[in-house]
Structure formats: C-alpha cells, structure tokens
Scaffold this motif. Structure first.
Motif, PDB file in Angstrom:
ATOM      1  N   PHE A 110      -8.315 -10.170 -13.777  1.00  0.00           N
ATOM      2  CA  PHE A 110      -8.790  -9.459 -12.848  1.00  0.00           C
ATOM      3  C   PHE A 110      -9.165 -10.341 -11.496  1.00  0.00           C
ATOM      4  CE2 PHE A 110      -9.072  -5.890 -15.544  1.00  0.00           C
ATOM      5  CZ  PHE A 110      -8.768  -4.759 -14.690  1.00  0.00           C
ATOM      6  N   ASP A 111      -9.895 -11.583 -11.873  1.00  0.00           N
ATOM      7  CA  ASP A 111     -10.401 -12.405 -10.796  1.00  0.00           C
ATOM      8  C   ASP A 111      -9.100 -12.776  -9.989  1.00  0.00           C
ATOM      9  OD1 ASP A 111     -12.871 -12.172 -11.335  1.00  0.00           O
ATOM     10  OD2 ASP A 111     -13.111 -14.146 -12.474  1.00  0.00           O
ATOM     11  N   GLU A 112      -8.044 -13.231 -10.626  1.00  0.00           N
ATOM     12  CA  GLU A 112      -6.765 -13.422  -9.720  1.00  0.00           C
ATOM     13  C   GLU A 112      -6.153 -12.302  -9.129  1.00  0.00           C
ATOM     14  OE1 GLU A 112      -4.004 -16.210 -12.025  1.00  0.00           O
ATOM     15  OE2 GLU A 112      -5.391 -15.892 -13.714  1.00  0.00           O
ATOM     16  N   ALA A 113      -6.166 -11.164  -9.670  1.00  0.00           N
ATOM     17  CA  ALA A 113      -5.802  -9.841  -9.049  1.00  0.00           C
ATOM     18  C   ALA A 113      -6.619  -9.824  -7.661  1.00  0.00           C
ATOM     19  CB  ALA A 113      -5.842  -8.802  -9.966  1.00  0.00           C
ATOM     20  N   ARG A 114      -7.815  -9.873  -7.959  1.00  0.00           N
ATOM     21  CA  ARG A 114      -8.830  -9.579  -6.710  1.00  0.00           C
ATOM     22  C   ARG A 114      -8.377 -10.520  -5.524  1.00  0.00           C
ATOM     23  NH1 ARG A 114     -13.543  -6.757  -6.431  1.00  0.00           N
ATOM     24  NH2 ARG A 114     -13.480  -6.860  -8.502  1.00  0.00           N
ATOM     25  N   ASN A 115      -8.144 -11.889  -6.021  1.00  0.00           N
ATOM     26  CA  ASN A 115      -7.717 -12.813  -4.830  1.00  0.00           C
ATOM     27  C   ASN A 115      -6.466 -12.479  -4.259  1.00  0.00           C
ATOM     28  OD1 ASN A 115     -10.198 -14.356  -5.563  1.00  0.00           O
ATOM     29  ND2 ASN A 115      -8.925 -15.719  -6.993  1.00  0.00           N
ATOM     30  N   VAL A 116      -5.361 -12.132  -4.824  1.00  0.00           N
ATOM     31  CA  VAL A 116      -4.415 -11.606  -4.386  1.00  0.00           C
ATOM     32  C   VAL A 116      -4.547 -10.655  -3.541  1.00  0.00           C
ATOM     33  CG1 VAL A 116      -1.973 -10.756  -4.759  1.00  0.00           C
ATOM     34  CG2 VAL A 116      -3.012 -12.643  -6.198  1.00  0.00           C
ATOM     35  N   LEU A 117      -5.265  -9.583  -3.922  1.00  0.00           N
ATOM     36  CA  LEU A 117      -5.287  -8.508  -2.905  1.00  0.00           C
ATOM     37  C   LEU A 117      -6.317  -8.646  -1.669  1.00  0.00           C
ATOM     38  CD1 LEU A 117      -6.452  -5.798  -5.597  1.00  0.00           C
ATOM     39  CD2 LEU A 117      -4.416  -5.635  -3.981  1.00  0.00           C
ATOM     40  N   ASN A 118      -7.144 -10.092  -1.674  1.00  0.00           N
ATOM     41  CA  ASN A 118      -7.735 -10.311  -0.522  1.00  0.00           C
ATOM     42  C   ASN A 118      -6.791 -11.085   0.429  1.00  0.00           C
ATOM     43  OD1 ASN A 118     -10.586  -9.951  -1.325  1.00  0.00           O
ATOM     44  ND2 ASN A 118     -10.460 -12.108  -2.402  1.00  0.00           N
ATOM     45  N   LYS A 119      -5.661 -11.328   0.099  1.00  0.00           N
ATOM     46  CA  LYS A 119      -4.612 -11.598   0.913  1.00  0.00           C
ATOM     47  C   LYS A 119      -3.533 -10.440   1.589  1.00  0.00           C
ATOM     48  CE  LYS A 119      -3.954 -16.199  -1.652  1.00  0.00           C
ATOM     49  NZ  LYS A 119      -3.055 -16.904  -2.385  1.00  0.00           N
ATOM     50  N   LEU A 120      -3.647  -9.348   0.805  1.00  0.00           N
ATOM     51  CA  LEU A 120      -2.893  -8.338   0.902  1.00  0.00           C
ATOM     52  C   LEU A 120      -3.252  -7.013   1.576  1.00  0.00           C
ATOM     53  CD1 LEU A 120      -0.670  -8.604  -2.381  1.00  0.00           C
ATOM     54  CD2 LEU A 120       0.178  -9.310  -0.236  1.00  0.00           C
ATOM     55  N   ARG A 121      -4.631  -6.871   1.755  1.00  0.00           N
ATOM     56  CA  ARG A 121      -5.227  -5.729   1.977  1.00  0.00           C
ATOM     57  C   ARG A 121      -6.126  -5.828   3.338  1.00  0.00           C
ATOM     58  NH1 ARG A 121      -1.919  -4.336  -0.346  1.00  0.00           N
ATOM     59  NH2 ARG A 121      -1.694  -3.182  -2.352  1.00  0.00           N
TER      60      ARG A 121
ATOM     61  N   ILE B  31      -9.767  -2.952  -1.059  1.00  0.00           N
ATOM     62  CA  ILE B  31      -9.564  -3.809  -2.263  1.00  0.00           C
ATOM     63  C   ILE B  31     -10.297  -3.269  -3.492  1.00  0.00           C
ATOM     64  CG2 ILE B  31     -10.246  -6.241  -3.193  1.00  0.00           C
ATOM     65  CD1 ILE B  31      -9.531  -7.223  -0.435  1.00  0.00           C
ATOM     66  N   GLU B  32     -11.615  -3.146  -3.096  1.00  0.00           N
ATOM     67  CA  GLU B  32     -12.370  -2.480  -4.302  1.00  0.00           C
ATOM     68  C   GLU B  32     -11.994  -1.030  -4.610  1.00  0.00           C
ATOM     69  OE1 GLU B  32     -14.497  -4.134  -5.739  1.00  0.00           O
ATOM     70  OE2 GLU B  32     -14.334  -5.885  -4.219  1.00  0.00           O
ATOM     71  N   TYR B  33     -11.505  -0.172  -3.726  1.00  0.00           N
ATOM     72  CA  TYR B  33     -10.833   1.021  -4.130  1.00  0.00           C
ATOM     73  C   TYR B  33      -9.734   0.918  -4.984  1.00  0.00           C
ATOM     74  CZ  TYR B  33      -9.136   5.926  -3.931  1.00  0.00           C
ATOM     75  OH  TYR B  33      -8.670   7.039  -3.978  1.00  0.00           O
ATOM     76  N   GLU B  34      -8.683  -0.141  -4.842  1.00  0.00           N
ATOM     77  CA  GLU B  34      -7.604  -0.384  -5.522  1.00  0.00           C
ATOM     78  C   GLU B  34      -7.780  -0.813  -6.911  1.00  0.00           C
ATOM     79  OE1 GLU B  34      -3.327  -2.106  -4.427  1.00  0.00           O
ATOM     80  OE2 GLU B  34      -4.566  -1.389  -2.890  1.00  0.00           O
ATOM     81  N   ILE B  35      -8.686  -1.829  -6.833  1.00  0.00           N
ATOM     82  CA  ILE B  35      -9.145  -2.633  -8.281  1.00  0.00           C
ATOM     83  C   ILE B  35      -9.609  -1.624  -9.075  1.00  0.00           C
ATOM     84  CG2 ILE B  35     -11.085  -4.090  -9.412  1.00  0.00           C
ATOM     85  CD1 ILE B  35      -8.751  -5.703  -8.327  1.00  0.00           C
TER      86      ILE B  35
ATOM     87  N   PRO C 284       0.833  -1.268  -0.030  1.00  0.00           N
ATOM     88  CA  PRO C 284      -0.058   0.160   0.001  1.00  0.00           C
ATOM     89  C   PRO C 284       0.851   1.168  -0.010  1.00  0.00           C
ATOM     90  CG  PRO C 284      -0.652  -1.455   1.642  1.00  0.00           C
ATOM     91  CD  PRO C 284       0.591  -2.102   1.263  1.00  0.00           C
ATOM     92  N   GLU C 285       0.292   2.284  -0.438  1.00  0.00           N
ATOM     93  CA  GLU C 285       1.267   3.465  -0.728  1.00  0.00           C
ATOM     94  C   GLU C 285       1.779   4.183   0.450  1.00  0.00           C
ATOM     95  OE1 GLU C 285      -2.937   4.942  -1.084  1.00  0.00           O
ATOM     96  OE2 GLU C 285      -1.888   3.408  -1.910  1.00  0.00           O
ATOM     97  N   ARG C 286       0.952   3.872   1.774  1.00  0.00           N
ATOM     98  CA  ARG C 286       1.472   4.463   2.786  1.00  0.00           C
ATOM     99  C   ARG C 286       2.784   3.894   3.401  1.00  0.00           C
ATOM    100  NH1 ARG C 286      -3.322   1.605   3.384  1.00  0.00           N
ATOM    101  NH2 ARG C 286      -3.489   0.274   5.004  1.00  0.00           N
ATOM    102  N   ILE C 287       3.017   2.512   3.025  1.00  0.00           N
ATOM    103  CA  ILE C 287       4.382   1.998   3.410  1.00  0.00           C
ATOM    104  C   ILE C 287       5.297   1.875   2.143  1.00  0.00           C
ATOM    105  CG2 ILE C 287       3.398   1.110   5.614  1.00  0.00           C
ATOM    106  CD1 ILE C 287       3.566  -1.859   4.032  1.00  0.00           C
ATOM    107  N   ARG C 288       4.972   2.068   1.012  1.00  0.00           N
ATOM    108  CA  ARG C 288       5.595   1.820  -0.184  1.00  0.00           C
ATOM    109  C   ARG C 288       6.866   2.207  -0.315  1.00  0.00           C
ATOM    110  NH1 ARG C 288       2.379   4.286  -3.878  1.00  0.00           N
ATOM    111  NH2 ARG C 288       3.657   6.053  -3.915  1.00  0.00           N
ATOM    112  N   GLY C 289       7.363   3.493   0.353  1.00  0.00           N
ATOM    113  CA  GLY C 289       8.647   3.936   0.476  1.00  0.00           C
ATOM    114  C   GLY C 289       9.643   2.931   1.527  1.00  0.00           C
ATOM    115  N   THR C 290       8.765   2.554   2.649  1.00  0.00           N
ATOM    116  CA  THR C 290       9.578   1.657   3.510  1.00  0.00           C
ATOM    117  C   THR C 290       9.788   0.568   2.959  1.00  0.00           C
ATOM    118  OG1 THR C 290       8.282   2.867   5.454  1.00  0.00           O
ATOM    119  CG2 THR C 290       9.353   0.616   5.848  1.00  0.00           C
TER     120      THR C 290
END
Length: 478
Positions: A218-229, A235-239, A149-155
């Motif tokens: 997109f279905d796979e992308a959504r499944n990955v975001l389910n694990k990462l967000r 998730i919906e905002y990022e998609i 996520p952008e709030r820790i991307r630099g880190t």
C-alpha cells in the motif's frame, strides 16, 4: 465462503466529493498511458504485416491454401497461449514487467521471421510474435484501466486501440514500400522498431497502484498515486475504494474465485462473449485478407491492392478518433449500437455487389466504399470499446483471470477467422460470406441491448460492488 455472492459492504459514500470528481488530470497520467499504449502499436503492426507479406511468401514457398491459412493463424495460436499465461505473469510480476517481457519476445520473433528459410521456421516466428502480442493485448488495457481516473478511462483505453490502428496503417505503408522490391523479410524486420520503442517506453512508467495494493504494498501504491492524481482527497478516496474491494473479496483469486463465486463467473463469461463478438464482426478477416478481398472486388495487381489496404488503414486510424472523442461523453452503448448498425449495412452492400459481380468501375468503387465504411464502423465502436469494457467489468482480485480468459477468447476467435475465412471465400463465395457477417452484426445489436452495461463515468470499485451485489449485467454500471 470467500467470494460468496451478496450485497457488497458500503463505504457510505456512493457519490464522490466534488474535490475528487473534478480533480485535474495530471500530465503523468497521460504520459504513462501514452507509453503503455505503444503495446497497441505492436499488436497492430503484426496484424497488418501479414496481409502484404503473404502474396510474396506464397510465391517463394509455393503455399497451399491450407498452409496459407496456417501461416496467418499460427500467430493467433501463440497469442491465445500468451494470453492464457499473461494473467499469471501479470499477477506475479506486475503489469509493467509483463509488457517488458512482451517487447523482448516480439523483437526476437520478428528477427526469426527475417531469417526464416522455410515455412516451419516462419511458423515458429509467427507463434513467437503471437506469444508477445497475447501478453501485450492482455496487459496494456488492464494497466490503462488501473492507472487512469474513471472520467478518462474510456478515452485512454480507446487510445490503445488507436495505436493498434496506427500500427496496422504503418504496416500497410511498409508493406507497400517493400512490395516494390518484393521483400517480405523487410516487412517483418520493421516490427523490431516498435518492440524497441515499447521496451524503452515501459521502463519510464510506474507500476499499477491497484496491482501494488493487491499485493499488500500500500505504501508503494500511495506513492504511485501521488504521481498520478491531482489532489490529496482523490488519492485517499481511491486508496479507500481499493481497500474495500480487497476486503470484500477476502483472499479468493483467479480460478478459485471463478469456481466459488457465481457473480464473478458472470463477468468472466460476459468478457469472453464480448471478445467473441469483436472477432465475428469480420474486421480481422478484412485486415488479414484485404488484398484478396479487393481482388474479388475487381481491383487487379498487387500494387493496386496494397494501395487499397493503405486507404483501409487510414480510415481505421481516423475513425478511432470518434471513439476517443465521444466514449466518455456519449457512453459505450450508444456508440456500439451505431457501430454494429453501420457494419451490418456495409457487409450487406458488399455481399450484394459481389453477388451481382463488380463488372463496372462504379460497382468496384462502391464495393471499396462499403468496405471502408465497415472499417470506420468497427474502428469507432467494437474495436476500442470491447477492450474498454473487458478491462472495466472484472473485480480487482479476479481481474487478471477474467481479462486473461476474455483475451484468450479473442485469440481463439481470431484463429478461427484466420484459419477458415479464406476457405469460406473459396467454398461458399464472397456473397454468402459477407452476408453471414451482416447478419451477425445485426445480432450483436440485440446482444448489446440485453447484456452490455453502460460504464461511463463509474469507478471500477462501484462496478465491482454492483456485480458482486447480484445486479443484472446490463445494470452493473448504474
């Protein structure tokens, strides 16, 4: 025309809802980013190993100054080629597979170096290692920028640079240990360990959701975001943001997009410029030729010089924590201003001492102190933050091409440094060489002021919208 400049379509939601902006960072994000950052360990160990191995290679094969420079810089030739093709590999097969290919190539490159019986085979091994590092140095920061996520991307991207510094330190310690038995082959053999670690680690991480979406998965992308967000809203905002950026760019990709879209050309040229700036701070010259520099500063004997390189590597690691701790709090530009200032002053001090002649212990240790302060200035600023910025400023459909171009520039600059730095030291002397580096770091402060954007806390899609809308480069993070 596809990719033509103009105002980007608006989502009508320039500010994130609180549920998105303050969602928890799930453990899987840290796990994935930590394992991907192991690519930095390969990068760092390959940078660090040559400084300790070179004196013994030189002794065994009776190297000329030209061949000495070529053995150092042949890795950079391979890295430039690897980075050039990394965009296509990463785009076609995905960030995850690209890192796996890199780990395999790195393992076998180290193995060839161990058994090399002549300089030709050693150069081949160095080129193989370079190919692996070129792919890894392209893919890992890209993967981190797309997963975090952008709030820790630099880190997280700074954590990649931390692993680079840990790799350099590990190589310096390994060099020191094996110097007592004068075995440069064991110094290279150690490189097979991080290659295996990266291969096993990457097997456990998910693919990039942005890469999946860019390939209509997109279905796979959504499944990955389910694990990462941390929330359904996030998730919906990022998609939605990813979909809008893909629709905006239509089907133009890579070099076609570079030819058609002047705004994309601006971001590519900025990325290339950033990497050239990083190389001409002088940091890699110091990493590659640290023993020779310490010898010029009055420290005699291989053991003393290698102990000094270990101190350099330790400072490099510790100072990187400054970037990790503050890049997402203070922002990119304030830290760059501080880092370039520190590096300019340190190089000026070192140049002055070498001009006077390090005839006393005080001057010798002052020269060493200036060098360590320089390393700290780089490690807290240009080291991690250039990679961070290069991963942030490219639009999604052109990201592989843009980061590939900037990574190639990094290795071309790296090659130039590795090839010509020892010649400069011999030809014009340390005073003039380090004086030039001091002047360049002063110029980079002006470069930061005029061209570099502040991207702290801004989504990749928002940066892209500002870029494609024609904003000045230094304002695309607004």
């Amino acid at each position: 025309m596809a990719g033509s400049p103009g105002p980007a379509p608006s989502s009508g939601q320039d500010h994130k809802p609180d549920a998105v902006a303050h969602a928890d960072i799930v453990p899987m994000v840290w796990f994935s980013c930590g394992l991907a950052a192991l690519a930095g360990l390969l990068f760092g160990m390959d940078i660090g190993v040559i400084s300790g191995a070179l004196p013994f290679i030189k002794q065994e094969f009776h190297l000329s100054t030209g061949m000495e420079g070529w053995i150092v810089s042949s890795m950079m030739v391979g890295a430039a080629v690897g980075a050039f093709f990394a965009g296509g590999i990463s785009n076609r097969f995905g960030r995850r597979k690209a890192m796996l290919y890199s780990a395999v190539l790195f393992f076998f490159g180290a193995l060839v170096a161990v058994v090399a019986m002549n300089t030709t085979l050693l150069v081949v091994a160095r080129i193989m290692l370079g190919l692996a590092v070129g792919v890894a140095s392209f893919t890992a920061p890209l993967y981190l920028s797309e997963v975090a996520p952008e709030r820790i991307r630099g880190t997280t991207i700074s954590f990649y640079q931390l692993m680079v510094t840990v790799g350099i330190l590990a190589a310096f310690v390994s060099n020191l240990a094996f110097s007592y038995i004068e075995s440069w082959r064991w110094m290279f053999g150690v490189l097979m360990i991080p290659a295996g670690m990266l291969f096993l680690g990457v097997l456990m991480v998910p693919n990039s959701p942005r890469w999946l979406a860019a390939h209509d998965r997109f279905d796979e992308a959504r499944n990955v975001l389910n694990k990462l967000r941390g929330s359904r809203e996030e998730i919906e905002y990022e998609i939605k943001e990813i979909q809008e950026s893909l629709e905006q760019e239509e089907q133009s990709r890579g070099f076609d997009m570079f030819k058609e879209n002047p705004n994309f050309r601006r971001s590519v040229l900025l990325g290339v410029s950033l990497q050239i700036v990083q190389q001409f701070t002088g940091m890699n010259a110091i990493m590659y030729f640290a023993p020779q520099i310490f010898e010029a500063s009055g420290f005699e004997g291989t053991a003393a010089q290698l102990w000094s390189t270990v101190a350099t590597g330790l400072v490099n690691v510790l100072a990187t924590f400054i970037a990790i701790g503050f890049v997402d709090r203070l922002g990119r530009k304030p830290i760059l201003y501080a880092g370039f200032s520190i590096m300019a002053i340190s190089m000026a001090v070192l140049a002055t001492i070498l001009g006077i002649g390090p005839s006393t212990s005080f001057l010798q240790y002052t020269a060493m102190g200036a060098l360590l302060v320089f390393v700290a200035g780089f490690a807290m600023s240009a080291g991690p933050l250039i990679w961070t910025l290069c991963a942030e400023i490219q639009p999604l459909r052109g990201r592989d091409f843009g980061i590939s171009a900037s990574t190639v520039a990094n290795w071309v600059g790296n090659f130039a440094v590795g090839q010509f730095f020892p010649i400069m030291l011999v030809g014009i002397g340390g005073t003039m060489t380090f004086g030039i580096l001091a002047a360049l770091n002063l110029l980079f402060i002006v470069f930061t002021l005029l061209l570099i954007p502040e991207t702290k806390g801004i989504s990749l899609e928002k940066i892209e919208k500002n870029l494609m809308g024609g904003k000045a480069l230094r304002d695309i993070g607004a």
